[in-house]
Motif scaffolding. Structure first.
Motif, PDB file in Angstrom:
ATOM      1  N   MET A  82       0.922   4.084  -2.939  1.00 61.95           N
ATOM      2  CA  MET A  82       0.651   5.498  -2.680  1.00 61.95           C
ATOM      3  C   MET A  82       1.754   6.378  -3.255  1.00 61.95           C
ATOM      4  N   GLU A 138       1.292   6.348  -7.093  1.00 62.81           N
ATOM      5  CA  GLU A 138       0.130   7.118  -7.520  1.00 62.81           C
ATOM      6  C   GLU A 138       0.368   8.621  -7.365  1.00 62.81           C
ATOM      7  N   GLU A 189       0.822  -1.207   0.000  1.00 60.19           N
ATOM      8  CA  GLU A 189       0.000   0.000   0.000  1.00 60.19           C
ATOM      9  C   GLU A 189       0.858   1.259   0.000  1.00 60.19           C
TER      10      GLU A 189
END
Length: 660
Positions: free
Chosen positions: A213, A216, A209
């Motif tokens: 992040m 992105e 995750e």
């Protein structure tokens, strides 16, 4: 089975490698797109440089001749040495620019092969405008970013699904055991051993995750930059478009000056100046070079936009710009009827200058047989050099009764004389027995058109016809099928709404083949006529206009008002050839000029006013009557209306050129 080297571990590695391969393929495709972009970028510069080199070569030839003329004028003290130096400086500047472009193109010619998808000539590349709405839709639907993001994110998840430290081991054993009494014991055993790692710190899901992040966030910045680049390319293109319009109008002004000088030259006018003409041509070439450079920059912006849109076709977010529409004097492509009396009376140079002034690209000519020998041939040679097409205008109603052989014999004359096409203005509705033999005459007319069309096709000629606006629909279909163009004689009205209604049937069949034919004598002024034409074209989609005819157009241009008695007789007789008097309904009069718009507003008149200036009075009238009885009948009806109780008829004697 487990562990990084086991079955499931290798499956995860395979999945990870597959994701990496997809990413690599996307990167390679983007690299290929970047290579193609650079390839096309350089080639576009090459194409437009080639066009600029052609213009520069023409300009250098012109400047060389202009320099010689200026030298001669300097020696006779007609220009200063400063003027000569200015021309010499321009010539040196052009040579320097020419060397620069030649050097650039030489490098490309020897290091970059031709790119087949792009045309080699500048003229095959139109001016293109960008549609911002379509551009943004394409950005959202054709961007490579969404696909690439999905692959990268899936790869991150795969990477953190490691089975390192995990193991499950099955075993089978055969055992021998010796007892204390030297006895042997044999037995078998089977089982499974397992190992599970105990990890401390963040879990693999949390690590995945976190990496997602970070990715992105970087991608969001990159996408924002790409969108910003897209808008920057678009706005730069729009700025170039505004500059383009400025230079286009500048070129149009120079072309108008050139047109006037050429007209002076044809007419042997003392106003002709060779120096001014050459200077104007030089300025035109300079502006055209700027236009080519602007077009190049606009194309480079479009290429940049295309690269952001993942190389979608350029046609999906652009549309050609109709630049000529911005600088045209008149609406629509123009044709004109010229009958034999006008053609024989006017000299060729005046005629060509007149056609040029009226932006005429097509002439329907009835040369007659009374002109000077060789005039038709000379006219056709000169007018074709101007890019104007000429049709043999045939207005003989007897043709509908002639045999095929007689028809072909008459049409062969158009071939022998060198016309571009044939135009039949055959009007059976003018024959005495039209009312009783209408069907027969129309059938003969359609048959004539069919034969003439076959003849024209076989001789590589264009074929067009003139028809009234009241032919039955079943005949209209055949007329359109057998014609390249159909000229609708929408005469007798100066109201756009009336003309639109009258030609609606024909326009519905084929607006591209339809030509709106108007008669100047139906209008009071050129302004009124052009306003009606523009409204009709905008409403119907018809793009071509024919003026019937050149003589009446000349009279309209000469007449400032219908009361201009020096030309009133001839102008009125065009519309009433057999009448000796015409009548108007006079609604007001004044010793001083009053704006007609004020009178129409005050009296609530919906019609155009006819202004007659006679005996020191401006007389404001409506309607035109060819008989006293018709005029009196209308006058009586008008007098019943309180605000028109004082109207009366104004009679104009055509023969005497007087107004009473």
């Amino acid at each position: 089975m487990l562990g990084n080297s086991g079955l499931f571990g290798n499956q995860l590695k395979a999945k990870e490698l597959k994701s990496a391969l997809q990413v690599d393929q996307l990167d390679r495709s983007q690299q290929t797109a970047r290579d193609n972009f650079l390839y096309r970028y350089n080639y576009l510069i090459y194409v437009f440089n080639s066009e600029k080199l052609r213009l520069i070569a023409n300009r250098l030839d012109l400047l060389h001749g202009l320099e010689q003329i200026y030298h001669e004028l300097f020696y006779v003290r007609r220009v200063s040495w400063e003027d000569v130096l200015k021309v010499k400086g321009l010539e040196s500047q052009m040579k320097s620019i020419q060397r620069s472009y030649n050097d650039y193109n030489y490098q490309l010619e020897h290091h970059v092969s031709a790119y087949d998808e792009l045309p080699a000539e500048k003229d095959s590349l139109p001016f293109l405008d960008v549609d911002p709405a379509r551009m943004m839709v394409l950005y959202e639907t054709h961007s490579v970013d969404s696909l690439k993001d999905a692959v990268y994110l899936a790869n991150i998840r795969t990477k953190y699904k490691s089975l390192e430290g995990w193991s499950v081991r099955p075993f089978i054993r055969y055992n021998f055991q010796q007892g204390v009494d030297d006895s042997w014991r044999k037995y078998g055993s089977a089982g499974v051993s397992a190992a599970i790692p105990l990890r401390f710190g963040p879990s693999s899901d949390r690590l995945a995750e976190a990496e997602e992040m970070i990715y992105e966030a970087k991608e969001k910045d990159r996408i924002s930059q790409r969108k910003l680049d897209l808008f920057n390319y678009f706005y730069d293109h729009q700025y170039k478009k505004y500059q383009l319009l400025e230079f286009y109008f500048k070129r149009a002004q120079i072309e108008e000056r050139i047109r006037k000088q050429q007209a002076f030259l044809r007419l042997k006018s003392p106003a002709f100046s060779p120096v001014q003409l050459l200077t104007d041509i030089d300025q035109k070439l300079a502006v055209e070079t700027e236009l080519v450079d602007l077009k190049k920059q606009m194309y480079l912006d479009i290429l940049k936009i295309q690269s952001v849109l993942n190389d979608v076709p350029v046609t999906s977010f652009t549309q050609p710009m109709e630049m000529n529409e911005y600088v045209k004097r008149f609406s629509g492509k123009r044709s004109v009827y010229i009958w034999s009396n006008t053609f024989c009376r006017m000299d060729i140079h005046t005629l060509i200058a007149d056609l040029d002034m009226n932006e005429t690209r097509e002439v329907l000519l009835s040369p007659g047989s009374s002109c000077a020998t060789g005039k038709l041939a000379a006219f056709l040679n000169q007018i074709k050099a101007e890019g104007i097409e000429v049709y043999d205008l045939i207005g003989n109603n007897q043709l509908i009764f002639d045999s095929t052989e007689q028809i072909n014999q008459r049409l062969q004359e158009a071939v022998d004389e060198g016309f571009n096409g044939i135009h039949l203005d055959v009007e059976p509705q003018a024959l005495p027995q039209w009312d009783s033999l209408k069907e027969e005459y129309l059938a003969r007319l359609v048959d004539l058109y069919s034969k003439a069309h076959v003849f024209a096709d076989s001789h590589n000629l264009k074929f067009s016809v003139s028809i009234p606006v009241f032919f039955p629909e079943n005949y209209l279909q055949e007329i359109y099928r057998n014609s390249d163009q159909v000229f609708l004689m929408a005469y007798g009205s100066n109201k756009a709404s009336t003309i639109i209604r009258r030609i609606s049937e024909e326009v519905a069949i084929d607006p591209q083949k339809t030509v709106l034919a108007v008669r100047p004598t139906d209008f009071v002024t050129r302004l009124q006529m052009e306003s009606v034409i523009e409204k009709v074209l905008d409403s119907t989609g018809v793009r071509k206009v024919a003026i019937h005819d050149l003589k009446s157009l000349h009279m309209m241009d000469k007449v400032q008002s219908l009361g201009d008695t020096s030309v009133f007789k001839e102008y009125s007789a065009l519309n009433n050839p057999e009448g000796k008097a015409i009548y108007h309904l006079q609604v007001a009069a004044s010793k001083y000029w009053v704006d007609p718009a004020e009178i129409t507003k005050e009296l609530d008149i919906k019609e155009n006013l006819i202004v007659v200036h006679q005996d020191g009075y401006y007389k404001y009238c409506i309607r035109t009557f060819d008989s006293l009885q018709k005029g009196l009948a209308v006058m009586k009806e008008f007098r019943k209306i309180p605000r028109f109780s004082g109207v009366f008829l104004l009679r104009t004697d055509v023969e005497k050129q007087t107004v009473n």
